[in-house]
Design a protein around this motif. Structure first.
Motif, PDB file in Angstrom:
ATOM      1  N   ARG A  82       1.085  -0.903  -0.261  1.00 30.63           N
ATOM      2  CA  ARG A  82       0.015   0.037  -0.464  1.00 30.63           C
ATOM      3  C   ARG A  82       0.728   1.591   0.150  1.00 30.63           C
ATOM      4  O   ARG A  82       0.526   2.207  -0.838  1.00 30.63           O
ATOM      5  CB  ARG A  82      -0.531  -0.346   0.725  1.00 30.63           C
ATOM      6  CG  ARG A  82      -1.928  -0.878   0.954  1.00 30.63           C
ATOM      7  CD  ARG A  82      -3.480  -0.265   2.291  1.00 30.63           C
ATOM      8  NE  ARG A  82      -2.861  -0.937   3.380  1.00 30.63           N
ATOM      9  CZ  ARG A  82      -3.539  -0.268   4.277  1.00 30.63           C
ATOM     10  NH1 ARG A  82      -3.829   1.280   4.442  1.00 30.63           N
ATOM     11  NH2 ARG A  82      -3.225  -0.477   5.495  1.00 30.63           N
ATOM     12  N   ALA A  83       1.710   1.378   0.607  1.00 29.78           N
ATOM     13  CA  ALA A  83       2.937   1.979   1.304  1.00 29.78           C
ATOM     14  C   ALA A  83       3.806   2.858  -0.563  1.00 29.78           C
ATOM     15  O   ALA A  83       3.638   3.600  -0.718  1.00 29.78           O
ATOM     16  CB  ALA A  83       4.039   1.966   1.656  1.00 29.78           C
ATOM     17  N   ALA A  84       4.028   1.590  -1.262  1.00 29.02           N
ATOM     18  CA  ALA A  84       4.339   1.616  -2.086  1.00 29.02           C
ATOM     19  C   ALA A  84       3.593   2.254  -3.718  1.00 29.02           C
ATOM     20  O   ALA A  84       4.129   1.916  -4.111  1.00 29.02           O
ATOM     21  CB  ALA A  84       5.085   0.634  -2.617  1.00 29.02           C
ATOM     22  N   ALA A  85       2.807   1.873  -3.522  1.00 29.95           N
ATOM     23  CA  ALA A  85       1.441   2.462  -4.551  1.00 29.95           C
ATOM     24  C   ALA A  85       1.466   3.607  -3.763  1.00 29.95           C
ATOM     25  O   ALA A  85       0.704   4.841  -4.849  1.00 29.95           O
ATOM     26  CB  ALA A  85       0.100   1.801  -3.539  1.00 29.95           C
ATOM     27  N   ILE A  86       1.085   4.785  -3.518  1.00 30.04           N
ATOM     28  CA  ILE A  86       1.551   6.257  -3.037  1.00 30.04           C
ATOM     29  C   ILE A  86       2.436   6.955  -4.678  1.00 30.04           C
ATOM     30  O   ILE A  86       3.689   5.776  -4.154  1.00 30.04           O
ATOM     31  CB  ILE A  86       2.232   6.727  -1.570  1.00 30.04           C
ATOM     32  CG1 ILE A  86       0.931   5.920  -0.605  1.00 30.04           C
ATOM     33  CG2 ILE A  86       1.641   7.656  -2.102  1.00 30.04           C
ATOM     34  CD1 ILE A  86       1.560   6.394   0.755  1.00 30.04           C
ATOM     35  N   PRO A  87       1.351   7.794  -5.118  1.00 31.67           N
ATOM     36  CA  PRO A  87       2.436   8.136  -6.341  1.00 31.67           C
ATOM     37  C   PRO A  87       3.387   9.315  -5.505  1.00 31.67           C
ATOM     38  O   PRO A  87       3.328   9.818  -4.405  1.00 31.67           O
ATOM     39  CB  PRO A  87       1.062   9.352  -6.910  1.00 31.67           C
ATOM     40  CG  PRO A  87       0.260   8.500  -6.731  1.00 31.67           C
ATOM     41  CD  PRO A  87      -0.446   7.544  -5.603  1.00 31.67           C
ATOM     42  N   ALA A 100       4.090   7.545   3.961  1.00 31.95           N
ATOM     43  CA  ALA A 100       3.998   5.860   3.291  1.00 31.95           C
ATOM     44  C   ALA A 100       4.234   5.250   4.764  1.00 31.95           C
ATOM     45  O   ALA A 100       4.296   3.876   4.755  1.00 31.95           O
ATOM     46  CB  ALA A 100       5.241   6.080   2.728  1.00 31.95           C
ATOM     47  N   VAL A 101       5.436   6.196   5.723  1.00 35.22           N
ATOM     48  CA  VAL A 101       6.426   4.568   6.428  1.00 35.22           C
ATOM     49  C   VAL A 101       4.975   4.534   7.437  1.00 35.22           C
ATOM     50  O   VAL A 101       4.634   3.644   8.312  1.00 35.22           O
ATOM     51  CB  VAL A 101       7.173   6.087   7.227  1.00 35.22           C
ATOM     52  CG1 VAL A 101       7.544   5.361   8.737  1.00 35.22           C
ATOM     53  CG2 VAL A 101       7.766   6.119   6.172  1.00 35.22           C
ATOM     54  N   ASP A 102       3.930   5.277   7.689  1.00 34.91           N
ATOM     55  CA  ASP A 102       3.556   5.534   8.276  1.00 34.91           C
ATOM     56  C   ASP A 102       1.885   4.092   8.398  1.00 34.91           C
ATOM     57  O   ASP A 102       1.083   3.549   9.153  1.00 34.91           O
ATOM     58  CB  ASP A 102       1.980   6.370   8.514  1.00 34.91           C
ATOM     59  CG  ASP A 102       2.629   7.783   9.451  1.00 34.91           C
ATOM     60  OD1 ASP A 102       3.759   7.221  10.330  1.00 34.91           O
ATOM     61  OD2 ASP A 102       2.114   8.574   9.347  1.00 34.91           O
TER      62      ASP A 102
END
Length: 405
Positions: free
Chosen positions: A342-347, A392-394
């Motif tokens: 999910r974090a990696a999917a953030i633009p 992303a870290v969260d």
């Protein structure tokens, strides 16, 4: 016509980038290693691995000579500091571009490095070298607490600790000299140095050209485990020029004019002070951050130098790129990791990478081995990158079950 090959001696955190870059440059990567099975990435990459004793220069020469009967060896290099002087010797033997082995060897000895930098007038912390507890105590008293104790030969902050009291000095000395610490040299010596307090900076250099200057911070003292890195560092033009000038003076003092180098500094009350000069490319994720921030692929450009081609070190754009390292707050069994995808999917998030898998025992050592992953984000400005990184870290979390006692 023989296929062009790039010989890689052992590996390190950057090694997968070298294998990928070699393929991108139409080179066949061949890794020579004492234990090829230790590198998980090699199973997934197209390349070749050959077991050989990489501590035996003659064995490496024989293996490379045999490979020349099948391949056109375009270059020899490594991303691991401990074999980089050997790489230089191999390059000289086979008439290939490479680092000066003598310069690399003297740079890898932190005591010799300090002596050469001091003789050249480069600002460094006050320091002493010690071989036993009495000498460590005397050096700490002369310099004045707090002091940093570290092995004369080592990487990744292994064995490095800030000592604020006489008790902490004695405790860490027992760890280093009492048989607990694993030494990389046959003659254990401890560097006792002044704790240079101030903002941390790092300069990434290729062929005598400063590509970029980053900044970072660490987790909780007394250990020096990276927490976050960011490029470019927020510096005035004058501050940037001072760091560049000191970085290049350091290279000249150590004879490191060829290829990659990484210099760590602290901005103290007396200005920039050199903490350490590394005679090789900085480890992951420095190269990724430099590419995202400036558009310069340090691994590609290093390989171009290695194979005798002209490299292009021009910055193609200006962005802010930051990495947050993921570190556990306790020892135990890593049961699971969630949220990475999910974090990696953030633009704007460039990479989310975990170094370990579930069901891995976590035993913190106070150095680079404590880190279990990182998150990288990039954007046109610092505030946006910071917000992306935090978001992303969260999303990434993990579960650690304490060991049974």
């Amino acid at each position: 016509m023989s296929q062009r090959a790039l010989i890689l001696i052992e590996g390190a955190s950057n090694a997968p980038l070298y294998v990928q870059a070699a393929r991108h440059l139409d080179l066949h990567p061949i890794t020579l290693s004492a234990d090829p099975a230790q590198y998980d990435y090699l199973a997934a990459e197209i390349g070749e691995t050959i077991p050989v004793d990489t501590n035996d220069l003659n064995a490496l020469m024989r293996e490379c000579s045999q490979l020349r009967s099948t391949f056109d060896i375009a270059g020899i290099t490594s991303s691991r500091e401990s074999v980089y002087a050997t790489v230089g010797k191999l390059c000289r033997h086979f008439g290939l571009p490479g680092p000066d082995p003598a310069s690399v060897e003297q740079c890898c000895n932190k005591f010799t490095q300090r002596q050469l930098l001091g003789q050249a007038g480069v600002p460094i912390p006050a320091y002493r070298v010690a071989t036993n507890a009495t000498e460590v105590d005397s050096a700490a008293a002369e310099i004045g607490l707090p002091v940093v104790l570290k092995p004369v030969v080592g990487i990744g902050s292994s064995g490095v600790r800030l000592c604020r009291t006489v008790y902490e000095v004695a405790e860490h000395t027992r760890h280093l000299l009492g048989g607990t610490h694993i030494w990389q040299s046959s003659s254990p010596r401890v560097l006792v140095e002044e704790f240079a307090q101030g903002q941390y900076y790092t300069a990434d250099i290729m062929g005598g050209h400063v590509i970029g200057i980053g900044t970072g911070d660490f987790g909780h003292l007394p250990h020096f485990v990276y927490r976050e890195y960011s490029f470019p560092a927020p510096l005035t033009a004058e501050e940037h020029a001072r760091i560049v000038e000191i970085a290049l003076r350091s290279l000249r003092a150590l004879g490191l004019g060829w290829g990659p180098a990484n210099i760590e500094l602290r901005w103290t009350k007396r200005g920039p002070v050199v903490i350490e000069v590394n005679p090789r490319l900085a480890g992951t994720p420095d190269p990724q951050l430099v590419q995202l921030a400036y558009g310069v692929n340090l691994v590609d450009e290093h390989i171009k130098l290695v194979i005798g081609e002209e490299c292009d070190l021009r910055a193609w754009h200006s962005r802010t790129a930051s990495a947050r390292f993921l570190a556990p707050d306790r020892d135990g069994m890593l049961e699971g990791i969630v949220g990475a995808s999910r974090a990696a999917a953030i633009p704007g998030v460039a990479e989310v990478k975990m170094y370990v898998h579930p069901k891995t025992p976590i035993v913190r050592k106070g150095d680079y081995r404590d880190l279990i992953g990182h998150v990288i984000a990039a954007s046109p400005n610092r505030d946006q990158t910071a917000a992306l990184l935090e978001k992303a870290v969260d999303l990434v979390s993990w579960t650690i079950t304490p060991f049974r006692t």
